[in-house]
Scaffold this motif. Structure first.
Motif, PDB file in Angstrom:
ATOM      1  N   VAL A 199      -6.715  -6.739  19.994  1.00  0.00           N
ATOM      2  CA  VAL A 199      -7.257  -6.165  18.755  1.00  0.00           C
ATOM      3  C   VAL A 199      -8.755  -5.972  18.888  1.00  0.00           C
ATOM      4  O   VAL A 199      -9.304  -4.945  18.475  1.00  0.00           O
ATOM      5  CB  VAL A 199      -6.908  -7.076  17.554  1.00  0.00           C
ATOM      6  N   ARG A 245      -8.030   0.092   3.412  1.00  0.00           N
ATOM      7  CA  ARG A 245      -8.270   1.529   3.489  1.00  0.00           C
ATOM      8  C   ARG A 245      -7.329   2.314   2.584  1.00  0.00           C
ATOM      9  O   ARG A 245      -7.641   3.382   2.123  1.00  0.00           O
ATOM     10  CB  ARG A 245      -8.033   1.979   4.937  1.00  0.00           C
ATOM     11  N   VAL A 279       4.731  -7.638  17.982  1.00  0.00           N
ATOM     12  CA  VAL A 279       4.765  -7.559  16.514  1.00  0.00           C
ATOM     13  C   VAL A 279       3.366  -7.423  15.956  1.00  0.00           C
ATOM     14  O   VAL A 279       3.084  -6.541  15.131  1.00  0.00           O
ATOM     15  CB  VAL A 279       5.471  -8.799  15.925  1.00  0.00           C
ATOM     16  N   ALA A 280       2.446  -8.278  16.432  1.00  0.00           N
ATOM     17  CA  ALA A 280       1.095  -8.255  15.873  1.00  0.00           C
ATOM     18  C   ALA A 280       0.449  -6.896  16.106  1.00  0.00           C
ATOM     19  O   ALA A 280      -0.092  -6.280  15.184  1.00  0.00           O
ATOM     20  CB  ALA A 280       0.258  -9.359  16.506  1.00  0.00           C
ATOM     21  N   TYR A 340       0.818  -1.216   0.000  1.00  0.00           N
ATOM     22  CA  TYR A 340       0.000   0.000   0.000  1.00  0.00           C
ATOM     23  C   TYR A 340       0.848   1.260   0.000  1.00  0.00           C
ATOM     24  O   TYR A 340       0.418   2.303  -0.480  1.00  0.00           O
ATOM     25  CB  TYR A 340      -1.084  -0.046   1.080  1.00  0.00           C
ATOM     26  N   LEU A 370       1.875  -4.009  16.970  1.00  0.00           N
ATOM     27  CA  LEU A 370       2.608  -2.897  16.365  1.00  0.00           C
ATOM     28  C   LEU A 370       2.211  -2.758  14.898  1.00  0.00           C
ATOM     29  O   LEU A 370       1.921  -1.652  14.420  1.00  0.00           O
ATOM     30  CB  LEU A 370       4.115  -3.152  16.497  1.00  0.00           C
ATOM     31  N   SER A 371       2.170  -3.907  14.184  1.00  0.00           N
ATOM     32  CA  SER A 371       1.808  -3.840  12.766  1.00  0.00           C
ATOM     33  C   SER A 371       0.403  -3.267  12.618  1.00  0.00           C
ATOM     34  O   SER A 371       0.168  -2.336  11.839  1.00  0.00           O
ATOM     35  CB  SER A 371       1.848  -5.227  12.120  1.00  0.00           C
ATOM     36  N   ILE A 372      -0.526  -3.834  13.370  1.00  0.00           N
ATOM     37  CA  ILE A 372      -1.918  -3.430  13.188  1.00  0.00           C
ATOM     38  C   ILE A 372      -2.105  -1.969  13.553  1.00  0.00           C
ATOM     39  O   ILE A 372      -2.710  -1.193  12.811  1.00  0.00           O
ATOM     40  CB  ILE A 372      -2.825  -4.342  14.041  1.00  0.00           C
ATOM     41  N   ALA A 415      -2.930 -11.136  21.431  1.00  0.00           N
ATOM     42  CA  ALA A 415      -3.021 -10.091  20.408  1.00  0.00           C
ATOM     43  C   ALA A 415      -4.454  -9.997  19.893  1.00  0.00           C
ATOM     44  O   ALA A 415      -4.985  -8.887  19.715  1.00  0.00           O
ATOM     45  CB  ALA A 415      -2.059 -10.405  19.267  1.00  0.00           C
ATOM     46  N   GLY A 416      -5.079 -11.181  19.673  1.00  0.00           N
ATOM     47  CA  GLY A 416      -6.455 -11.168  19.190  1.00  0.00           C
ATOM     48  C   GLY A 416      -7.368 -10.437  20.160  1.00  0.00           C
ATOM     49  O   GLY A 416      -8.191  -9.601  19.759  1.00  0.00           O
ATOM     50  N   THR A 449       0.104   0.451  13.706  1.00  0.00           N
ATOM     51  CA  THR A 449       0.777   1.405  12.817  1.00  0.00           C
ATOM     52  C   THR A 449      -0.029   1.603  11.548  1.00  0.00           C
ATOM     53  O   THR A 449      -0.182   2.726  11.069  1.00  0.00           O
ATOM     54  CB  THR A 449       2.179   0.910  12.449  1.00  0.00           C
ATOM     55  N   ILE A 450      -0.564   0.495  11.014  1.00  0.00           N
ATOM     56  CA  ILE A 450      -1.362   0.650   9.798  1.00  0.00           C
ATOM     57  C   ILE A 450      -2.623   1.446  10.106  1.00  0.00           C
ATOM     58  O   ILE A 450      -3.024   2.329   9.353  1.00  0.00           O
ATOM     59  CB  ILE A 450      -1.721  -0.734   9.219  1.00  0.00           C
ATOM     60  N   ALA A 451      -3.208   1.144  11.255  1.00  0.00           N
ATOM     61  CA  ALA A 451      -4.464   1.816  11.589  1.00  0.00           C
ATOM     62  C   ALA A 451      -4.255   3.306  11.812  1.00  0.00           C
ATOM     63  O   ALA A 451      -5.096   4.127  11.450  1.00  0.00           O
ATOM     64  CB  ALA A 451      -5.071   1.186  12.838  1.00  0.00           C
ATOM     65  N   GLU A 452      -3.136   3.666  12.404  1.00  0.00           N
ATOM     66  CA  GLU A 452      -2.892   5.076  12.704  1.00  0.00           C
ATOM     67  C   GLU A 452      -2.479   5.869  11.475  1.00  0.00           C
ATOM     68  O   GLU A 452      -2.451   7.090  11.491  1.00  0.00           O
ATOM     69  CB  GLU A 452      -1.769   5.205  13.745  1.00  0.00           C
ATOM     70  N   ASP A 453      -2.122   5.147  10.401  1.00  0.00           N
ATOM     71  CA  ASP A 453      -1.593   5.815   9.219  1.00  0.00           C
ATOM     72  C   ASP A 453      -2.738   6.495   8.480  1.00  0.00           C
ATOM     73  O   ASP A 453      -3.500   5.849   7.780  1.00  0.00           O
ATOM     74  CB  ASP A 453      -0.913   4.761   8.340  1.00  0.00           C
ATOM     75  N   VAL A 454      -2.899   7.773   8.668  1.00  0.00           N
ATOM     76  CA  VAL A 454      -3.976   8.475   7.971  1.00  0.00           C
ATOM     77  C   VAL A 454      -3.377   9.417   6.937  1.00  0.00           C
ATOM     78  O   VAL A 454      -2.608  10.309   7.270  1.00  0.00           O
ATOM     79  CB  VAL A 454      -4.851   9.276   8.962  1.00  0.00           C
ATOM     80  N   SER A 455      -3.692   9.177   5.705  1.00  0.00           N
ATOM     81  CA  SER A 455      -3.241  10.107   4.661  1.00  0.00           C
ATOM     82  C   SER A 455      -3.842   9.693   3.336  1.00  0.00           C
ATOM     83  O   SER A 455      -4.243   8.569   3.182  1.00  0.00           O
ATOM     84  CB  SER A 455      -1.728  10.121   4.536  1.00  0.00           C
TER      85      SER A 455
END
Lengths: 112, 808, 141
Positions: free
Chosen positions: C49, B702, C128-129, A92, C131-133, C45-46, C135-141
């Motif tokens: 989440v 997204r 790891v689980a 992405y 952090l990945s999730i 992690a589940g 970071t992706i979720a916080e990525d707004v752009s």
């Protein structure tokens, strides 16, 4: 049982290789996920599926299924999870940088 | 490890600690810390010289390195290696001393680099000459190429330095590779030994092998590239971009003699063949003549010396060729007829190191003090730099072959050897042999001419102060000591050549021509000036007269075309070759690197399937066993059926949500299969991973657009289908064969160990977990490390944004 | 405009508690029954989440101020340290020990050095689980 599992694994891998050659970056990631599924199944099968208890000594059985491939695959599942997560983000971010997820459009190298 | 091993290793150890000295004592020139090392090594090696004159017993010390491959770090000390060891450390000491004054301790001068490279070279060179094992020798050999190239590029901001460094590296290293192949052949011929001495002991049978000729050519490729023999000599003139101490050390006295060393060392093996004689003699003579003629038209002082070195190396090479003929004859007491060539080769080797070393240093002084090396600008330095002038005069006279200097003696011996060779009754020498003295004479004339020119154009004539950027005066004493020492040796060896006779020359001859004398006996070595009026003397007189005539008429011809083209015409071959190599490689790369992921996957798929299927059928490995396949419960059929349906649907659906649902279904069904196959840990892991993965993919939706439509073109779709089905078929067939083999053979799985011991050794009942955390703990540790790295990669990729437009 | 998911929140509160306890159980059971660091970590992690998904990110961050990058590092360090431990006794890196001890109320309990090693793995997997999730979720752009 083994033949059935081998054929299943083979078909999964065929589909995975097909997906790897597609244009959409997301499909390629899916291809990699499928590839690891197929490989896991094959490793487990090739170690032999003779009848035996799950590899827990508490079962007190005469024979157990082979624990070694299971340990291997457990490791592989977790690693492929890490790799897939990485690839997804790579995909992405590539899309974001180039505004396209089409690998045909993304081709090209710096030399040209 | 004997003490002698540390002689070879000491420079490397010193190279490790030297940079600390450089940074700690910035005000003291780094060279001073280094200076004692070669001196001590020289003195230590000198203790092995047989001063009593009773001949030399070779000494051998061995340390196993890779014994299973027959590779041992063996040092072998005999006359030849002793001679080279003394040259390397002796000239090394003088060069280090000289360099202290030559390269100033300035702020921006990376002295530590210079001395580390120099030490690396010194150690590598000692390694080359003292190793008895061909592989060890090869490793050190390439290390000399590497350090030489680094030293040439020491002033790497200059374009020409980089060009020269690359050229010397490419030529000598490719020669080295050829040599390695030759060594491998020798290993095969000699019956699995890399030891040179063991090979020599069975040389008689080795030369019968048909592989000996290719092996010889390959080894010679290494020796010729290193020793700058025609047509590989072109790297040496360009190597003159190195600082002058380096030129004096590597490119005249030591490294370029490594090829000579190798030829001398392998003469007892290859020398029994006729080809060895002729190849060495012809290449040597061509190099000798070509080098001396090319030297005449150089205007750069170092250029003259470079081509002169090329030509002198050719001389020694041809002498070694002639020396090999002696192996076909009996040695009778005091009859030097056949062994003169070997004697001359060893003696000239020493002489060349002394006079060429002093000349290089003198030229360095001129360059240092006047700022130029162009003979067209120089002139009249005789009165301004009297000491330098005297040193140069001695060196040039020795190089031209004038009495009473050592060059005269070895040149006379060279003539004697060439005349002798022409009269041998083997190898068609009776008919073809006459060319040897003819070439020898022609080359000597030109040697005389360029020596004269160098003298006349630098030191005589009018001194023109306007030609120089700085005030010209005599060099400081520090710079002069080393050339003075070498110059004195030129005179000393000229006047008393026999002080070397039984200490250095005879032991070295024994190494080149072993077994000719009976045990305990020695070759007769006696070198003296006056032989009466004979052919050699007449040849020398001819050289002087003819050379004078040419040298005096030459200045009128400086405008002629011959003098305009200073660069060797062979350079064109190298330059075009290199350019074409780059262009063609780029073309090949471009043809296949389309930048399309699909094509790369296609290549891989075709290759894997093709190679795999070919191997399966070629070696008849295909086998299918249908035993014990019955009794599959109905629920297994059900799970597999749904699993396959989901899998096969994947390529045909287009929406990404549908794709994700199918993918999730496949994952969960696999987990179900794990349950059926009695792998509870796997089933749990797969379930959980699949859950987290679905969340991840959904999140990344997204940021991603709806999937691009696949091209509907029949060609590309069918190509993909064919390749993937081929790969799938290969995998299936291999798996089936493995299964058939497994059920056919009685194999005890290695996991029995874990089954038996997981309770007793690790105290756990869950074997899978015990393997993970106990028996194979390190694997798990590294695995979680990989996971951590992947997560960090994700964070970095997102937090540090790539700028759009950048090629990613 | 905020939608109110009363049902979801209530169910999540109960369910995530059950999953969290179960993940801890799986982790400890690992040596002798299915489970262990990987599985327990993934389960944990589940559960986390689930919390993040049903409540909003900021609120969970306030309740669980955990830096998952540091969690990965901590896990690795714990795993390596347990490995180094065996060097003290002159055994190769990562040799594990175990013994049985009598504890009040609990009876005989087996203690192994594999447990802290597994704890390291557990922490890394959770880190790891999430952090990945995240970071992706916080990525707004």
């Amino acid at each position: 049982m083994e033949i059935l599992m081998i054929l299943t694994g083979g078909i999964i891998i065929t589909v995975a290789v097909y997906l790897l050659m597609t244009r959409s970056i997301l499909r390629v990631v899916f291809g990699i996920i499928m590839l690891s599924h197929g490989v896991h199944l094959l490793i487990l099968t090739l170690a032999g599926l003779e009848e035996g208890a799950p590899p827990l000594l508490t079962e007190n059985a005469d024979a157990y299924t082979d624990p070694l491939p299971q340990a291997l695959i457990l490791t592989a599942i977790v690693i492929s999870f890490g790799v897939t997560a990485f690839l997804l983000v790579l995909a992405y971010q590539t899309n974001k940088a180039h505004d396209s997820d089409d690998l045909e459009e993304l081709r090209g190298n710096a030399d040209e | 490890m004997s003490l002698f091993h540390f002689v070879v290793l000491a420079p490397f150890l010193m190279a490790v600690i030297l940079p600390f000295f450089y940074y700690k004592f910035r005000s003291i020139h780094t060279g001073w810390f280094l200076l004692p090392l070669p001196l001590v090594l020289f003195l230590y090696i000198a203790t092995y010289i047989p001063f009593g004159g009773g001949g030399m017993e070779p000494v051998i010390y061995s340390v196993p390195w890779v014994p299973s491959l027959g590779i041992d770090f063996t040092v072998y000390i005999d006359g030849l290696s002793l001679l080279f060891g003394l040259l390397i450390t002796g000239i090394g000491t003088l060069v280090v001393l000289y360099s202290i004054y030559y390269i100033a301790n300035k702020q921006d001068e990376p002295l530590q680099n210079f001395y580390v490279y120099l030490l690396m070279f010194m150690g590598a060179m000692l390694g080359v000459v003292f190793s008895d094992n061909l592989i060890v020798l090869y490793v050190f050999w390439e290390l000399t190429s590497l350090s030489s190239s680094l030293l040439i590029a020491y002033w790497f901001h200059k374009e020409k330095s980089r060009y020269g460094a690359q050229k010397s590296m490419l030529i000598t290293v490719s020669g080295g590779f050829a040599m390695l192949a030759g060594f491998a052949m020798l290993y095969v011929i000699a019956g699995s030994t890399f030891s040179i001495q063991e090979m020599i002991s069975q040389a008689g049978t080795m030369v019968q092998d048909p592989l000996i000729l290719p092996a010889m050519l390959l080894v010679l490729a290494g020796a010729f590239t290193k020793s700058a023999q025609f047509p590989f000599h072109i790297w040496l003139p360009d190597a003159m971009e190195a600082p002058t101490p380096v030129s004096a050390y590597l490119h005249s006295a030591t490294m370029v003699k490594a090829g000579i060393y190798l030829v001398a060392r392998t003469t007892p093996i290859f020398g029994l063949t006729q080809q060895w004689f002729w190849i060495l003699v012809i290449f040597g003579l061509v190099t000798l003549t070509w080098g001396s003629i090319s030297a005449v038209r150089q205007t750069d002082l170092k250029g003259i010396l470079a081509f002169s070195t090329v030509s002198q190396l050719g001389l020694i090479m041809s002498l070694l060729g002639m020396a090999s003929a002696a192996l076909h004859f009996e040695y009778v007491d005091q009859d030097t007829m056949y062994v003169t060539a070997a004697m001359a080769a060893v003696f000239h080797l020493i002489n060349h190191a002394t006079f060429k070393g002093s000349l290089f240093m003198a030229v360095g002084i001129i360059d240092h003090e006047t700022g130029t090396r162009d003979v067209r600008l120089l002139g009249g330095l005789m009165t301004i730099m009297p000491v330098t002038f005297t040193i140069s005069l001695i060196g040039l006279a020795a190089m031209a072959g004038l009495p009473p200097f050592n060059g005269f003696l070895s040149k006379e011996l060279f003539f004697t050897a060439s005349l002798n060779a022409a009269s041998f009754d083997i190898f068609n020498l009776q008919t073809l042999g006459f060319i040897i003295p003819v070439f020898a004479w022609i080359a000597s004339v030109f040697t005389f001419v360029y020596s004269m020119m160098m003298f006349l154009r630098t030191f005589t004539g009018a001194f023109k102060p306007d030609n120089y950027e700085k005030h010209v005066h005599e060099a400081p004493w520090g710079l002069l000591i080393s050339p003075i020492v070498l110059g004195s040796l030129v005179i000393l060896f000229g006047l008393f050549p026999n002080m070397l006779a039984y200490t250095i020359i005879e032991p070295a001859m024994q190494s080149i021509l072993p077994g000719l004398t009976s045990v305990g006996d020695q070759f007769y070595v006696n070198i003296y000036h006056w032989h009466g009026i004979n052919a050699e003397l007449l040849m020398t007189i001819g050289v002087v007269l003819f050379g004078l005539a040419v040298a005096l008429t030459l200045p009128k011809l400086y405008g002629a075309g011959f003098f305009q083209r200073e660069r060797d015409p062979l350079n064109a071959v190298y330059d075009t070759g290199l350019d074409q190599l780059v262009v063609q490689s780029q073309n090949i790369t471009k043809a296949q690197m389309t930048g399309r992921l699909r094509d790369y996957m296609l290549y891989m798929g075709v290759f894997i399937a093709g190679l795999g299927l070919f191997t399966l059928f070629r070696y008849d490995a295909l086998a299918i066993s249908l035993e014990g396949q019955g009794g599959i419960p109905i629920y297994v059929w059900l799970v597999t059926g749904v699993l396959l349906a989901c899998t096969l649907a994947l390529p045909f659906v287009s929406g990404r949500m549908t794709n994700l649902i199918l993918l999730g279904a496949v994952g969960f069904l696999i987990a179900l299969l794990f349950v059926i196959l009695r792998a509870p840990d796997l089933a749990l892991t797969q379930l959980l991973v699949e859950t987290v993965m679905v969340v991840l993919i959904l999140l990344s939706f997204r940021h991603l657009p709806e999937m691009t439509k696949e091209s509907k073109r029949l060609l590309s779709t069918s190509a993909k289908a064919v390749v993937s089905i081929a790969v799938g078929t290969f995998v299936t067939l291999t798996a089936l064969s493995v299964h058939a083999y497994r059920s056919g053979a009685d194999i005890t799985p290695i996991s029995d160990y874990f089954v038996e011991n997981s309770k007793t050794l690790a105290g756990g009942y869950n074997m899978v977990n015990v393997i993970l955390v106990d028996f194979r703990g390190l694997d798990t540790l590294l695995e979680v490390l990989v996971l951590g790295v992947a997560a960090l990669g994700i964070v970095t990729m997102i937090k540090l944004r790539m700028r759009g437009g950048e090629d990613v | 405009m905020k939608t109110n998911f009363v049902m979801l929140h209530t169910v999540t509160r109960i369910v995530s508690f059950i999953i969290l306890s179960f993940s801890v159980y799986l982790f400890f059971a690992g040596h002798n029954a299915p489970g262990g660091g990987f599985i327990g970590g993934l389960m944990m992690a589940g559960a986390l989440v689930l919390l993040y998904v049903s409540f909003d990110m900021d609120r969970i961050k306030k309740v669980l101020p955990i830096d998952y990058t540091q969690m990965i590092g901590l896990g690795l360090i714990i795993a390596i340290l347990t490995g180094l431990n065996s060097l003290v006794f002159g055994d190769p890196f990562l040799t594990q020990y175990f013994d049985y001890f009598q504890w009040p109320f609990m009876g005989e309990v087996e203690l192994t050095t594999a447990l802290p090693f597994d704890l390291g793995i557990f922490l890394v997997v959770v880190g790891v689980a999430l952090l990945s999730i995240l970071t992706i979720a916080e990525d707004v752009s």
